[in-house]
Each structure stands twice: as structure tokens, then as C-alpha cells.
Scaffold this motif. Structure first.
Motif, PDB file in Angstrom:
ATOM      1  N   ILE A  92       3.575  10.256   0.094  1.00 19.29           N
ATOM      2  CA  ILE A  92       3.122   8.998   0.695  1.00 19.29           C
ATOM      3  C   ILE A  92       4.156   8.504   1.698  1.00 19.29           C
ATOM      4  O   ILE A  92       5.358   8.627   1.471  1.00 19.29           O
ATOM      5  CB  ILE A  92       2.928   7.919  -0.402  1.00 19.29           C
ATOM      6  N   GLU A  93       3.674   7.928   2.811  1.00 17.13           N
ATOM      7  CA  GLU A  93       4.577   7.284   3.761  1.00 17.13           C
ATOM      8  C   GLU A  93       4.020   5.921   4.151  1.00 17.13           C
ATOM      9  O   GLU A  93       2.824   5.666   3.991  1.00 17.13           O
ATOM     10  CB  GLU A  93       4.822   8.157   4.988  1.00 17.13           C
ATOM     11  N   THR A  94       4.892   5.071   4.630  1.00 12.87           N
ATOM     12  CA  THR A  94       4.503   3.715   5.017  1.00 12.87           C
ATOM     13  C   THR A  94       5.006   3.420   6.422  1.00 12.87           C
ATOM     14  O   THR A  94       6.001   3.994   6.873  1.00 12.87           O
ATOM     15  CB  THR A  94       5.098   2.661   4.062  1.00 12.87           C
ATOM     16  N   VAL A 106       0.950  -0.257   6.416  1.00 14.43           N
ATOM     17  CA  VAL A 106       0.003   0.829   6.225  1.00 14.43           C
ATOM     18  C   VAL A 106       0.612   1.854   5.283  1.00 14.43           C
ATOM     19  O   VAL A 106       1.776   2.226   5.426  1.00 14.43           O
ATOM     20  CB  VAL A 106      -0.375   1.502   7.565  1.00 14.43           C
ATOM     21  N   ILE A 107      -0.190   2.294   4.323  1.00 15.09           N
ATOM     22  CA  ILE A 107       0.216   3.341   3.390  1.00 15.09           C
ATOM     23  C   ILE A 107      -0.713   4.528   3.616  1.00 15.09           C
ATOM     24  O   ILE A 107      -1.939   4.353   3.632  1.00 15.09           O
ATOM     25  CB  ILE A 107       0.145   2.856   1.933  1.00 15.09           C
ATOM     26  N   LYS A 108      -0.138   5.717   3.815  1.00 17.02           N
ATOM     27  CA  LYS A 108      -0.958   6.897   4.088  1.00 17.02           C
ATOM     28  C   LYS A 108      -0.302   8.150   3.524  1.00 17.02           C
ATOM     29  O   LYS A 108       0.871   8.128   3.137  1.00 17.02           O
ATOM     30  CB  LYS A 108      -1.209   7.059   5.588  1.00 17.02           C
ATOM     31  N   MET A 109      -1.089   9.220   3.474  1.00 21.08           N
ATOM     32  CA  MET A 109      -0.561  10.507   3.039  1.00 21.08           C
ATOM     33  C   MET A 109       0.391  11.032   4.116  1.00 21.08           C
ATOM     34  O   MET A 109       0.163  10.833   5.300  1.00 21.08           O
ATOM     35  CB  MET A 109      -1.696  11.531   2.842  1.00 21.08           C
ATOM     36  N   GLY A 143      -7.393   9.999   0.128  1.00 22.13           N
ATOM     37  CA  GLY A 143      -6.859  10.592   1.349  1.00 22.13           C
ATOM     38  C   GLY A 143      -6.968   9.661   2.545  1.00 22.13           C
ATOM     39  O   GLY A 143      -6.610  10.029   3.663  1.00 22.13           O
ATOM     40  N   ILE A 144      -7.462   8.454   2.344  1.00 27.02           N
ATOM     41  CA  ILE A 144      -7.662   7.486   3.424  1.00 27.02           C
ATOM     42  C   ILE A 144      -6.512   6.485   3.426  1.00 27.02           C
ATOM     43  O   ILE A 144      -6.158   5.927   2.394  1.00 27.02           O
ATOM     44  CB  ILE A 144      -9.005   6.736   3.238  1.00 27.02           C
ATOM     45  N   GLU A 145      -5.942   6.260   4.613  1.00 23.16           N
ATOM     46  CA  GLU A 145      -4.853   5.285   4.698  1.00 23.16           C
ATOM     47  C   GLU A 145      -5.386   3.875   4.477  1.00 23.16           C
ATOM     48  O   GLU A 145      -6.535   3.570   4.806  1.00 23.16           O
ATOM     49  CB  GLU A 145      -4.110   5.391   6.024  1.00 23.16           C
ATOM     50  N   LEU A 146      -4.548   3.041   3.891  1.00 24.31           N
ATOM     51  CA  LEU A 146      -4.931   1.660   3.587  1.00 24.31           C
ATOM     52  C   LEU A 146      -3.926   0.695   4.192  1.00 24.31           C
ATOM     53  O   LEU A 146      -2.732   0.979   4.229  1.00 24.31           O
ATOM     54  CB  LEU A 146      -5.001   1.434   2.077  1.00 24.31           C
ATOM     55  N   GLU A 159       2.186   0.604  -5.909  1.00 24.07           N
ATOM     56  CA  GLU A 159       1.810   1.758  -6.722  1.00 24.07           C
ATOM     57  C   GLU A 159       0.295   1.935  -6.790  1.00 24.07           C
ATOM     58  O   GLU A 159      -0.208   3.060  -6.697  1.00 24.07           O
ATOM     59  CB  GLU A 159       2.421   1.632  -8.113  1.00 24.07           C
ATOM     60  N   ASN A 160      -0.445   0.843  -6.934  1.00 24.20           N
ATOM     61  CA  ASN A 160      -1.907   0.931  -6.983  1.00 24.20           C
ATOM     62  C   ASN A 160      -2.484   1.403  -5.646  1.00 24.20           C
ATOM     63  O   ASN A 160      -3.405   2.225  -5.618  1.00 24.20           O
ATOM     64  CB  ASN A 160      -2.526  -0.420  -7.368  1.00 24.20           C
ATOM     65  N   THR A 161      -1.938   0.881  -4.557  1.00 28.56           N
ATOM     66  CA  THR A 161      -2.418   1.293  -3.236  1.00 28.56           C
ATOM     67  C   THR A 161      -2.083   2.758  -2.987  1.00 28.56           C
ATOM     68  O   THR A 161      -2.917   3.515  -2.475  1.00 28.56           O
ATOM     69  CB  THR A 161      -1.825   0.393  -2.142  1.00 28.56           C
ATOM     70  N   ALA A 162      -0.891   3.192  -3.360  1.00 29.88           N
ATOM     71  CA  ALA A 162      -0.511   4.601  -3.197  1.00 29.88           C
ATOM     72  C   ALA A 162      -1.430   5.505  -4.012  1.00 29.88           C
ATOM     73  O   ALA A 162      -1.847   6.572  -3.545  1.00 29.88           O
ATOM     74  CB  ALA A 162       0.945   4.804  -3.604  1.00 29.88           C
ATOM     75  N   THR A 163      -1.799   5.082  -5.212  1.00 36.63           N
ATOM     76  CA  THR A 163      -2.725   5.859  -6.044  1.00 36.63           C
ATOM     77  C   THR A 163      -4.086   5.976  -5.362  1.00 36.63           C
ATOM     78  O   THR A 163      -4.682   7.061  -5.334  1.00 36.63           O
ATOM     79  CB  THR A 163      -2.873   5.204  -7.442  1.00 36.63           C
TER      80      THR A 163
END
Length: 158
Positions: free
Chosen positions: A139-141, A153-156, A113-116, A103-107
Motif C-alpha cells: 500500500i502507498e499513500t 489517497v490510499i492505493k496499491m 484494488g481500487i484506490e480510495l 487500516e480499514n481503508t488499506a484493507t
């Protein structure tokens, strides 16, 4: 979950523990459509608990991988059972940590707007985060790389 799925799993895990020199009962329960197999820790020493859990849950992951592979061997995908091996509340605590991380990473991704990338997760933990965020509208992973350097990877969404 019916007894034909629970009984063999309970017996298999108790036998594995016995072969490892550990005498403990396994208590099955149903949690979120999965069969949780909780190893009773009342008769175990702190050292035995630590060894069974392993570094970063690797011991539990190994037992869980084996039981899922062996007991689902030859079964059609819809007939397979998801087994989770729990000991001393480790899985429950780790699940809460992973939920917060997801949840924190998605926020952060939403704000920037940068994938993590999230590194150092087991395949079980990556799958949990994929499931936690799967219903997100924005969000997609996905996972990239190869073991032992596979990352989530988590990204928009595009």
C-alpha cells in the motif's frame, strides 16, 4: 529528548496559554520520538477545554503548528524537534481513530484494488496516516488537491 528541547517548548506554550487568559501547567513527555506537551486540564472548565481543542482539534493543531514553526525556525532538518500538543486525551483518542481508519481503508483497497480518498483531514492527520501506512509492502499513500480541499489517497503500490 533533552531539556534544551523540552524547557523552551514548555515555557512557550505556558506563556501562550497565559496570554489567552488561561492559567495551566504544561507537562512534557516523550512519545514515539516526539515531545508531547500535555496541557493539564484539572483547573480548566469544560468550556475552556472545548475552546482550546477547537472544532475537530483545530485549536490544538494551531498551537502545535505555531510551536513547531517557531521553535524549529532556522534549525537544520536533523536538529528539529517534533512537538505534539495534547489536552484531555484528544490526540491519543484521535490517533486511535486514525489508525483504525487507515487500516480499514488499506484493507478495502487490498480487497478491491481500487484506490480510495479520505477527505476532511487536517494536514497533521494526513501526515499521521502517511506514517501509519509508510512501512506497508503493498500500500502507498499520497495527498492531492489544494487546501482546504486536500485529500489523502490510499492505493496499491505499482
Amino acid at each position: 529528548m533533552d531539556q534544551t528541547q523540552i524547557d523552551p517548548a514548555k515555557a512557550w506554550l505556558e506563556q501562550l496559554l497565559k496570554l489567552g487568559g488561561i492559567s495551566s501547567n504544561v507537562v512534557p513527555s516523550e512519545v514515539e520520538e516526539a515531545c508531547w506537551l500535555t496541557i493539564e486540564d484539572t483547573s480548566l472548565t469544560p468550556e475552556q477545554i472545548a475552546k482550546l481543542i477547537g472544532a475537530n482539534g483545530e485549536g490544538l493543531d494551531a498551537m502545535q503548528y505555531l510551536i513547531n514553526t517557531i521553535l524549529n525556525l532556522g534549525k537544520e532538518e536533523g536538529a528539529r524537534t517534533a512537538y505534539t500538543v495534547e489536552l484531555n486525551g484528544y490526540r491519543s483518542r484521535r490517533y486511535q481513530e486514525l489508525r483504525a481508519l487507515a487500516e480499514n481503508t488499506a484493507t478495502q483497497v487490498r480487497q478491491t484494488g481500487i484506490e480510495l480518498e479520505i477527505k476532511s483531514l487536517s494536514s497533521v492527520e494526513r501526515r499521521l496516516i502517511h506514517n501509519i501506512l509508510k512501512d506497508s509492502e503493498d500500500i502507498e499513500t499520497y495527498s492531492q488537491g489544494t487546501e482546504p480541499d486536500r485529500r489523502l489517497v490510499i492505493k496499491m503500490k505499482s
